[in-house]
Design a protein around this motif. Structure first.
Motif: not given
Lengths: 387, 268
Positions: A143-144, A132-134, A49-50, A172-174
């Protein structure tokens, strides 16, 4: 952690539960959605997710890492399985308030990578909040990956209902690749409840930090087994770390004490009423963690941990009992009383000097939030110097 | 199974007592007529045009009764349904399973007492093939404190407890009951249900349902019933949708569930 076995004195509950479970399994047999996902795989891709708004991270040669069991956003709400309360469900307002505290601490520490466990994404107990989105939308993490460990459409146990929980790796990184690696299930549960009990999955993600590619593992091993499941799961985690070819960080809630722990029984957050139930704390086996300390570089070394309770308590990471209640054994407000959470990197790699700690209370590494109010686990942190 | 159906058909056709009537219509039985199934309710006509209805097994733990009164007869038949229930006993019995087993000495939370009055209207027309439309409304009247929330379980369970837990259950529906032979009836219908408000986050209160089934006459006036019922409802489920770049988003979806319906209804 939720299911009683045949030896349990409350077998009546089991029998009634079995009957209802049987009916619930039978009735929607023709339905379009599975009643329960048994996570029947060895290794599979995990969803990534991002954040809704991405923030450009600065080029870096080191990563601030945090391992934190979030207790599904329950903060210090006392759920029934902890034996200090009888809650089974939180309101949306409660969850959002608890999660705001978690976001605040993450923003304060400002990690580059978070290895989070007990993350709910659509569970009735946590008002169906997608954590996760929160986390992505309310911290600087872009990114998660979500590594599902529990997916039951409706668990007819004490009103718990639907569950969708897992581990997450946030960065923070892809994140360019994410995998679920299945761990062994417990073998000491009744087959009906084995079907509905949570599973254990190691999450692995590959993260691109500039031109470097590194790996991250998130771990949450078994807590209540009486059959050696956790020990076997730890062996598998150790093996995965040994086999990893990329530079990596591995962290999470290992549910095991460090070798050399002074206190291994009679923790002040244990409640007498938990004895004889499925939630009684099984004996710890601290030597199961020895290979991790022998073969990898821990954020909190055994030298830091020391050999006395006075030195070790500085690095305790867990307490079921919150500060708002007092223990049955010592009559004191709850505070961290054992170490279960860890961060490891390769032995030939380094933590930035003075960067590793357990964020137990305000002031540690200059935080102002009080982690004791945010979860039953404290975050373990460190800055990993990238090779 | 095929053999069983064959035996039942044979039994039905050999009985030839009288054509199998349509059921769940606006028709209210003559005095002292009755029917009861394992899952279908007991209906007993205490006098011509007045029928009592209750599910005996459920009534043991969740007392309820409904009075069906014939208001109009002829080509268009109209019946009114007036009920009252107290679901609290049953809900408390399901503590540990569907409901929390709160500890009075810990939180003091409880499953509260509630009265559930209901009212409905049923309209039927047709003699052999019978078309029926119905509208029902049940409301929950809390009697003191209640800490139990809607279950977010399967549609039939949520609907069963909706008056007590959301304050409301409304239903409109239509069905058609068609005789294939004197002892075999094909039935089908559709319903739209609505419940009261759920705790946040928002959840659609609308439930859709469609069903079909077969009634096979057995003996003089009993029947074996089999069918399927489909529900479409918001059970707070989500699905992952992956975009072109490989990133996932979580989207809310309505659930679809199909349940078998089986029963044996004795009648006299």
């Amino acid at each position: 952690m939720l299911w009683r076995n045949k030896q349990n004195p409350e077998a009546r509950v089991f029998r009634r539960g079995s009957f209802v479970l049987f009916l619930l399994c039978l009735l929607p047999g023709l339905g379009c959605e599975p009643f329960v996902d048994t996570l029947d795989f060895e290794r599979r891709d995990a969803p990534i997710f991002r954040a809704r708004e991405l923030q450009q991270p600065a080029p870096t040669s080191e990563l601030k890492v945090m391992a934190w069991n979030l207790k599904f956003g329950a903060g210090r709400v006392d759920f029934f399985f902890d034996f200090w309360g009888d809650r089974v469900q939180m309101s949306l307002d409660e969850v959002e308030a608890n999660m705001e505290g978690i976001y605040q601490l993450i923003r304060e520490y400002d990690p580059d990578v978070v290895l989070a466990s007990e993350v709910d994404v659509n569970s009735r107990r946590s008002a169906f909040v997608d954590m996760v989105q929160g986390l992505l939308d309310n911290t600087g993490l872009n990114y998660g990956s979500y590594h599902q460990t529990w997916n039951v459409r409706y668990a007819p146990y004490n009103g718990i209902g639907g569950l969708d929980m897992g581990n997450a790796i946030l960065s923070k990184y892809p994140i360019v690749k994410a995998e679920d690696i299945r761990q062994q299930d417990r073998t000491d549960l009744n087959p009906v409840y084995e079907l509905l009990y949570l599973h254990r999955v190691v999450g692995r993600a590959e993260i691109e930090v500039g031109a470097r590619r590194v790996a991250a593992f998130v771990v949450h091993t078994e807590a209540y087994d009486q059959d050696g499941t956790k020990s076997r799961q730890l062996d598998q985690v150790h093996r995965l770390m040994k086999e990893e070819t990329l530079p990596f960080v591995c962290g999470g809630d290992f549910n095991e004490l460090p070798p050399g722990s002074v206190r291994v029984v009679d923790f002040p957050d244990e409640r007498a009423s938990s004895k004889g139930t499925d939630f009684e704390q099984p004996p710890y086996s601290p030597e199961d963690m020895r290979p991790f300390f022998d073969d990898f570089n821990p954020a909190i070394t055994l030298e830091m941990y020391g050999e006395t309770e006075e030195t070790q308590q500085r690095y305790y990471t867990h307490s079921i009992l919150g500060p708002h209640m007092t223990g049955e054994m010592d009559g004191l407000p709850g505070f961290w009383n054992r170490t279960l959470d860890y961060l490891f990197i390769r032995p030939d790699q380094e933590w930035k000097a003075g960067s590793t700690d357990v964020l137990q209370s305000p002031g540690r590494l200059d935080i102002t939030s009080d982690p004791m109010l945010l979860s039953d686990h404290a975050p373990v942190v460190g800055t990993w110097v990238l090779p | 199974m095929i053999r069983l159906v064959g035996v039942l058909l044979l039994a039905g056709s050999s009985a030839l007592a009288q054509p199998l009537p349509a059921r769940d219509t606006a028709d209210v039985g003559a005095r002292n007529s009755w029917s009861v199934g394992v899952f279908n309710p007991l209906r007993w006509s205490i006098r011509d045009g007045v029928e009592l209805e209750a599910q005996p097994l459920v009534a043991l733990v969740s007392p309820h009764v409904s009075v069906r009164v014939a208001h109009l007869s002829g080509r268009w038949r109209v019946a009114g349904e007036y009920g009252l229930g107290v679901p609290t006993f049953g809900m408390r019995l399901l503590g540990d399973l569907l409901f929390p087993s709160w500890d009075p000495e810990t939180s003091g939370d409880r499953i509260g007492w509630a009265l559930v009055p209901s009212v409905g209207a049923v309209v039927s027309t047709g003699e052999r093939g019978v078309f029926t439309a119905r509208a029902q409304l049940a409301i929950g009247i809390p009697l003191g404190r209640n800490d139990a929330n809607p279950l977010d379980a399967y549609a039939p369970v949520d609907l069963a407890f909706a008056p007590a837990l959301t304050g409301l259950r409304a239903r409109i529906g239509a069905q058609y009951d068609h005789p294939l032979t004197e002892r075999l009836r094909l039935r089908g219908g559709a319903d739209v249900w609505a419940t009261g408000a759920n705790p946040a986050p928002a959840r659609s209160p609308l439930f859709l349902s469609a069903w079909a089934g077969l009634d096979v006459g057995v003996g003089a006036s009993s029947r074996f019933t089999a069918g399927l019922r489909w529900f479409n409802s918001d059970q707070r489920r989500t699905r992952l949708v992956q975009d072109a770049e490989g990133f996932s988003t979580r989207q809310r979806v309505r659930s679809n569930d199909v349940f078998p319906t089986l029963d044996f209804i004795w009648a006299g």
